[in-house]
Every structure is written in structure tokens, then in C-alpha cells.
Design a protein around this motif. Structure first.
Motif, PDB file in Angstrom:
ATOM      1  N   THR A 265       0.969  -1.334   0.047  1.00  0.00           N
ATOM      2  CA  THR A 265       0.029  -0.124  -0.016  1.00  0.00           C
ATOM      3  C   THR A 265       0.878   1.151  -0.173  1.00  0.00           C
ATOM      4  N   LYS A 266       2.035   0.971   0.300  1.00  0.00           N
ATOM      5  CA  LYS A 266       3.186   2.201   0.165  1.00  0.00           C
ATOM      6  C   LYS A 266       3.279   2.659  -1.197  1.00  0.00           C
ATOM      7  N   GLU A 267       3.017   3.882  -1.527  1.00  0.00           N
ATOM      8  CA  GLU A 267       2.884   4.550  -2.918  1.00  0.00           C
ATOM      9  C   GLU A 267       4.404   4.537  -3.636  1.00  0.00           C
ATOM     10  N   LYS A 268       5.274   4.846  -2.803  1.00  0.00           N
ATOM     11  CA  LYS A 268       6.717   4.998  -3.431  1.00  0.00           C
ATOM     12  C   LYS A 268       7.338   3.593  -3.791  1.00  0.00           C
ATOM     13  N   VAL A 269       6.792   2.481  -2.948  1.00  0.00           N
ATOM     14  CA  VAL A 269       7.015   0.962  -3.335  1.00  0.00           C
ATOM     15  C   VAL A 269       6.223   0.481  -4.649  1.00  0.00           C
ATOM     16  N   VAL A 270       5.049   0.774  -4.678  1.00  0.00           N
ATOM     17  CA  VAL A 270       4.237   0.620  -6.009  1.00  0.00           C
ATOM     18  C   VAL A 270       4.812   1.249  -7.366  1.00  0.00           C
ATOM     19  N   ARG A 271       5.213   2.543  -6.968  1.00  0.00           N
ATOM     20  CA  ARG A 271       5.591   3.345  -8.321  1.00  0.00           C
ATOM     21  C   ARG A 271       6.789   2.700  -8.683  1.00  0.00           C
ATOM     22  N   VAL A 272       7.922   2.311  -7.689  1.00  0.00           N
ATOM     23  CA  VAL A 272       9.090   1.876  -8.296  1.00  0.00           C
ATOM     24  C   VAL A 272       8.976   0.496  -9.108  1.00  0.00           C
ATOM     25  N   VAL A 274       6.084  -0.500 -10.552  1.00  0.00           N
ATOM     26  CA  VAL A 274       5.453  -0.593 -11.792  1.00  0.00           C
ATOM     27  C   VAL A 274       6.215  -0.072 -12.832  1.00  0.00           C
ATOM     28  N   LEU A 275       7.123   0.815 -12.316  1.00  0.00           N
ATOM     29  CA  LEU A 275       8.080   1.302 -13.476  1.00  0.00           C
ATOM     30  C   LEU A 275       9.044   0.483 -13.879  1.00  0.00           C
ATOM     31  N   THR A 276       9.481  -0.617 -12.773  1.00  0.00           N
ATOM     32  CA  THR A 276      10.349  -1.598 -13.166  1.00  0.00           C
ATOM     33  C   THR A 276       9.754  -2.652 -14.252  1.00  0.00           C
ATOM     34  N   LEU A 277       8.704  -3.183 -13.799  1.00  0.00           N
ATOM     35  CA  LEU A 277       7.623  -4.026 -14.845  1.00  0.00           C
ATOM     36  C   LEU A 277       7.492  -3.507 -16.111  1.00  0.00           C
ATOM     37  N   ARG A 278       7.003  -2.026 -16.063  1.00  0.00           N
ATOM     38  CA  ARG A 278       6.987  -1.253 -17.427  1.00  0.00           C
ATOM     39  C   ARG A 278       8.287  -1.563 -18.341  1.00  0.00           C
ATOM     40  N   ASN A 279       9.522  -1.441 -17.667  1.00  0.00           N
ATOM     41  CA  ASN A 279      10.955  -1.222 -18.195  1.00  0.00           C
ATOM     42  C   ASN A 279      11.225  -2.828 -18.940  1.00  0.00           C
ATOM     43  N   LEU A 280      10.780  -3.833 -18.059  1.00  0.00           N
ATOM     44  CA  LEU A 280      10.936  -5.256 -18.427  1.00  0.00           C
ATOM     45  C   LEU A 280       9.814  -5.874 -19.414  1.00  0.00           C
ATOM     46  N   PRO A 296      -2.400  -8.366 -15.763  1.00  0.00           N
ATOM     47  CA  PRO A 296      -3.498  -7.566 -16.157  1.00  0.00           C
ATOM     48  C   PRO A 296      -4.509  -7.077 -15.211  1.00  0.00           C
ATOM     49  N   GLN A 297      -4.912  -8.230 -14.311  1.00  0.00           N
ATOM     50  CA  GLN A 297      -5.955  -8.108 -13.491  1.00  0.00           C
ATOM     51  C   GLN A 297      -5.344  -7.061 -12.390  1.00  0.00           C
ATOM     52  N   ILE A 298      -4.139  -7.326 -12.055  1.00  0.00           N
ATOM     53  CA  ILE A 298      -3.555  -6.809 -10.650  1.00  0.00           C
ATOM     54  C   ILE A 298      -3.698  -5.122 -11.089  1.00  0.00           C
ATOM     55  N   VAL A 299      -3.121  -4.990 -12.471  1.00  0.00           N
ATOM     56  CA  VAL A 299      -2.940  -3.489 -12.931  1.00  0.00           C
ATOM     57  C   VAL A 299      -4.227  -2.762 -12.845  1.00  0.00           C
ATOM     58  N   GLN A 300      -5.413  -3.567 -13.381  1.00  0.00           N
ATOM     59  CA  GLN A 300      -6.830  -3.124 -13.197  1.00  0.00           C
ATOM     60  C   GLN A 300      -7.108  -2.503 -11.632  1.00  0.00           C
ATOM     61  N   SER A 301      -6.715  -3.469 -10.816  1.00  0.00           N
ATOM     62  CA  SER A 301      -7.039  -3.058  -9.376  1.00  0.00           C
ATOM     63  C   SER A 301      -6.127  -2.231  -8.825  1.00  0.00           C
ATOM     64  N   LEU A 302      -5.094  -2.095  -9.256  1.00  0.00           N
ATOM     65  CA  LEU A 302      -4.005  -0.744  -9.042  1.00  0.00           C
ATOM     66  C   LEU A 302      -4.648   0.650  -9.499  1.00  0.00           C
ATOM     67  N   LYS A 303      -5.281   0.464 -10.633  1.00  0.00           N
ATOM     68  CA  LYS A 303      -5.695   1.834 -11.415  1.00  0.00           C
ATOM     69  C   LYS A 303      -7.102   2.416 -10.512  1.00  0.00           C
ATOM     70  N   ALA A 304      -7.624   1.191  -9.985  1.00  0.00           N
ATOM     71  CA  ALA A 304      -9.087   1.741  -9.309  1.00  0.00           C
ATOM     72  C   ALA A 304      -8.741   2.259  -7.862  1.00  0.00           C
ATOM     73  N   GLN A 305      -7.477   2.376  -7.530  1.00  0.00           N
ATOM     74  CA  GLN A 305      -7.034   2.885  -6.166  1.00  0.00           C
ATOM     75  C   GLN A 305      -6.481   4.548  -6.382  1.00  0.00           C
ATOM     76  N   ALA A 306      -6.750   5.115  -5.235  1.00  0.00           N
ATOM     77  CA  ALA A 306      -6.563   6.465  -5.363  1.00  0.00           C
ATOM     78  C   ALA A 306      -4.999   7.021  -4.920  1.00  0.00           C
ATOM     79  N   TRP A 307      -4.159   7.019  -6.260  1.00  0.00           N
ATOM     80  CA  TRP A 307      -2.804   7.303  -6.227  1.00  0.00           C
ATOM     81  C   TRP A 307      -2.613   8.874  -6.528  1.00  0.00           C
ATOM     82  N   ASP A 314       1.078   7.359 -14.629  1.00  0.00           N
ATOM     83  CA  ASP A 314       1.529   7.130 -16.219  1.00  0.00           C
ATOM     84  C   ASP A 314       2.011   5.662 -16.235  1.00  0.00           C
ATOM     85  N   GLY A 315       2.594   5.285 -15.350  1.00  0.00           N
ATOM     86  CA  GLY A 315       3.345   3.712 -15.457  1.00  0.00           C
ATOM     87  C   GLY A 315       2.347   2.944 -15.621  1.00  0.00           C
ATOM     88  N   LEU A 316       1.445   3.031 -14.823  1.00  0.00           N
ATOM     89  CA  LEU A 316       0.069   2.033 -14.926  1.00  0.00           C
ATOM     90  C   LEU A 316      -0.486   1.865 -16.246  1.00  0.00           C
TER      91      LEU A 316
END
Length: 452
Positions: A265-272, A274-280, A296-307, A314-316
Motif C-alpha cells: 500500500t506504500k505508494e513509493k514502493v508501488v511506483r518503483v 510498476v516502473l520496473t515492470l514497464r521497463n521489463l 493485467p488484472q492486478i494493474v486493473q485493481s491498482l488503477k482503481a485506487q486513489a494514487w 503514467d506507469g500503470l
């Protein structure tokens, strides 16, 4: 006090007999004057001295670390430098001042990495990382301070420093010098140093990637969250370097990153992450593995949260689009073959995609129905309910779509194996085994009436 418990604050309470060192010619008269002016003074006063004549103080500190070996004094000078750089990290640039061109600001710290107690090692590592990161970038591949042509002594090169640091950091990850602080210190330094191309190369050659991967795991305490964040930051930096990506591909990095992003749930952890997965995503077989892992389903779930972080949002979006592209490419018979031959089936998109079955049904005839035979063997050998359910469903699809599906599946003795699974404990397995048997008995003419 145990050496491992030393702090900068308690070390700086010591009184060091600077006059004695001048008497024995270990420091100069000028050096003594500077030390008297600086030592034990208020922070604001010391800041002014450093602003006025910073390089002179650096020269004194480095010369003491080079010439004096008494542990208490070495610790004290390291604590002074640590205090100075903690108050203002930009002061690391002072070590590269032109007036210090004949000095070697790196050598004492490189030596102390291996010689001292934990306090000395930790401070040397931290200071060395800051100094080398603050160097003027034109010096890459050259000597530390632009060795002059008439210089008699060989100065440490940037390569020496970075390779020395990587060697020490990898040693800490393997066998920490301090039980609780060795690993966090090493990962904290790597999160800075892996921005350097040479460090990435040296770290990969030292087999460092596999040492980092175990630290990618969900965290709960504040301390462990910070360690996880810095570990993921290291992986993100390595994701820009192809040889490191090859190592990551053969490790458990991807499933671990997905576990972290799923549960954090820690935004900075999720961000880094997501950006790593985008690179890979577009490298090697990562895209296929991400789809298989349900990303794909996890990304959908993450997009529904208020970041609130723009980079994360952008990464998501980029990850979502990239995964959609991969799903299109993955709905191919080669991908299907790979899944069946591995013996681990899941509800990846192709199984229920009518277009996939229509376009690829004749491919099942290759090598005397090899893939169909493997699918039937899985019914006998697998203990995983999901795999069994998907295998039954796929057989029912083959029966329905292939003109001779019923005959071929009957000839390959699949009926008995599917019948057994109708008594399975798992409801998903029995449901799909029943569908397969119905299609086998009713034939293609009536199979279209049967819906999953």
C-alpha cells in the motif's frame, strides 16, 4: 561500548589530542590550526568555515586518515566528515576541488572499507559513495582528481573506487559485517551507485543480481518497507542494463515483484515496482510471464485506487497498454504449446478465445497430435486442480472445433481419464470434465448448445 553500537554523536564526544600528533609530525602546524578552529564548534560556525575554506579542511581530514592509524582518531575524523556531509551532501564536491589535484581523496576510504570495525566500514562506504557520485563527470575513466603529468604517485582511478565499492557491497550481501545494519547499508549505497554504468557492469559480473533478488519480498514494518523500496530501486536501475535483465530473467525476480505490487500500500514502493515492470515488459519472455501471472488484472485493481503520484499513474497506463499488446501476441499456438509442454495450465486469455481455436485447430495435428497427447497425459499426471480443469476444457474445445475431434480424442484413450476426473474433489475440475464428456458423447452437431 561494543563497536557495532557506535554512533557519530557519541564518537564526536571524544577529545582527540591533536597537539600530540603535531609533535610527532603526523599533522602539520597549519593542520593543527585548522583542527582547533573547527573541532567542537557549533554547526553554523563550522558551516561558515567550510564555505570560506572547505578544501583546506578536506585536505587535513584526508591526510589524517592516510597517515594516522589509531582507531579512535580514525573513527573521529570519519564522524566529522559524516556530520559535514549529512548536513549538506553537496559538500562532497569539495573533495574534487582543483586545489586538491595532487591528493588522492579516495584511497583512505577504500582501504578502511576492509580494515576497520563496523563503524569505520559503514562510514567509509557512505562517504566514498557520496564523494565518487559528486565527481565532475568529465573524469570518468581518468584519475580521481585529474592527475598532473609531473605527478610522482599513482592516484586511485574512478574504476578502482567503483570496483572496490562493488566488491565490498557484494561481500556485505553475502556475509554482513553487522547483523542488522550490514545489508541495509549495502542496499542503500547500491541504490545510489547503480546509476553509474560502470557499477551496473561490475555488479553483474560479480553475480550481484542474484544476491539482491531474495530481498524483494512483501514488507510490513517501516524499516523493512524502506529496505524493500531501496531493493526495488536497485532492480529498477538494473532494468535499464541488458546483461542485468538477462540475469533477472533467470531468477525469481518477476514473481517476487508481482507479489510486492499486489500486496503493497506504500505508494513509493508501488511506483518503483510498476516502473520496473514497464521497463521489463518488452524484454525477453517477461511480457508472456506477466500475462501468465495475472498482472493485467492486478494493474486493473491498482488503477482503481486513489494514487497521487503522476509517474505511478503514467506507469500503470503504459503497463496496461503494453500488456494488452502482449495478450494479442500471446494468443498464438507457439505460446499455447509452451504452456502445455511445461505442464502448468491457467485460464490465460487464449483458452476461451474462439478465434484462437478456429485459427489454430489444424496446428494440433503437428507431430502426430503431439500437443493433444501431452494434454491427455496431463489429465493423468497433474495434481493441480486449475491445470486439470483447463486441460479438460481445452480437450472439449478440440472436440467441438476439429471435424474429427471426437474420433481422435477417443482413439487416444482420453475418455477414461476424463471420466475419472468427474469424481474430483474440486468443483472447477468436475464442471470442465463434465463439459468434455458431454461434447465427446454428443458430438460437434450438438456441442454448440453447451455453454461453459
Amino acid at each position: 561500548m561494543h563497536q557495532a553500537e557506535l554512533t557519530t554523536e557519541n564518537v564526536l564526544r571524544r577529545d582527540i589530542p591533536w597537539e600530540t600528533y603535531m609533535t610527532t609530525k603526523l599533522i602539520t602546524g597549519t593542520g593543527l590550526q585548522l583542527l582547533r578552529r573547527y573541532d567542537k564548534k557549533p554547526e553554523s560556525y563550522k558551516a561558515q568555515l567550510l564555505d570560506d575554506d572547505g578544501p583546506s579542511y578536506i585536505r587535513v581530514f584526508v591526510s589524517i586518515l592516510r597517515d594516522i592509524f589509531k582507531e579512535e582518531t580514525v573513527e573521529y575524523v570519519l564522524a566529522l566528515i559524516d556530520e559535514m556531509l549529512t548536513a549538506n551532501p553537496k559538500r562532497a564536491r569539495l573533495f574534487h576541488d582543483k586545489s586538491l589535484a595532487s591528493e588522492d581523496p579516495y584511497e583512505p576510504f577504500l582501504r578502511l572499507l576492509w580494515k576497520g570495525n563496523w563503524f569505520i566500514q559503514e562510514k567509509s562506504c557512505k562517504i566514498l559513495s557520496l564523494i565518487v557520485s559528486a565527481r565532475p563527470k568529465v573524469q570518468i575513466g581518468y584519475t580521481a582528481n585529474g592527475e598532473s603529468s609531473d605527478s610522482k604517485k599513482k592516484l586511485s582511478t574512478v574504476d578502482d573506487v567503483l570496483n572496490g565499492l562493488v566488491e565490498w557491497l557484494c561481500a556485505q550481501l553475502k556475509k554482513p559485517s553487522h547483523p542488522s545494519r550490514g545489508i541495509p547499508t549495502a542496499i542503500n549505497c547500491l541504490a545510489t551507485l547503480l546509476r553509474e554504468p560502470l557499477v551496473r557492469s561490475s555488479f553483474v559480473q560479480a553475480d550481484g543480481v542474484k544476491l539482491l533478488v531474495p530481498f524483494i519480498s512483501p514488507a510490513s514494518t517501516q524499516q523493512s518497507i524502506q529496505l524493500l523500496y531501496e531493493t526495488c530501486l536497485c532492480i529498477w536501475l538494473l532494468s535499464y542494463y541488458e546483461p542485468a535483465v538477462e540475469f533477472l530473467a533467470t531468477s525469481r525476480a518477476l514473481p517476487r515483484l508481482i507479489d510486492v505490487v499486489k500486496g503493497s500500500t506504500k505508494e513509493k514502493v508501488v511506483r518503483v515496482v510498476v516502473l520496473t515492470l514497464r521497463n521489463l515488459l518488452y524484454k525477453g519472455n517477461f511480457g508472456a510471464q506477466m500475462v501468465d501471472s495475472g498482472l493485467p488484472q492486478i494493474v486493473q485493481s491498482l488503477k482503481a485506487q486513489a494514487w497521487s503520484d503522476e509517474d505511478l499513474l503514467d506507469g500503470l497506463n503504459q503497463l496496461e497498454e503494453g500488456l494488452k499488446d502482449n495478450i494479442k501476441k500471446l494468443s498464438s499456438f507457439d505460446k499455447y504449446k509452451q504452456e502445455v509442454l511445461l505442464g502448468h495450465l491457467d485460464w490465460s486469455p487464449m483458452h476461451k478465445d474462439p478465434a484462437f481455436w478456429r485459427e489454430n485447430i489444424t496446428n494440433f495435428e503437428e507431430n502426430d497430435f503431439q500437443i493433444l497427447r501431452v494434454l491427455i497425459t496431463i489429465l493423468d499426471t497433474s495434481t493441480d486442480p486449475r491445470t486439470l480443469a483447463v486441460a479438460c476444457f481445452d480437450l472439449s474445445q478440440f472436440i467441438q472445433i476439429h471435424p474429427a475431434g471426437r474420433v481422435i480424442v477417443t482413439d487416444l484413450k482420453a475418455k477414461e481419464k476424463v471420466m475419472k476426473l468427474m469424481n474430483h474433489d474440486n468443483g472447477e475440475v468436475t464442471k470442465n470434465a463434465l463439459l468434455c464428456i458431454q461434447r465427446l458423447f454428443l458430438g460437434a452437431k450438438y456441442a454448440s448448445f453447451l455453454q461453459v
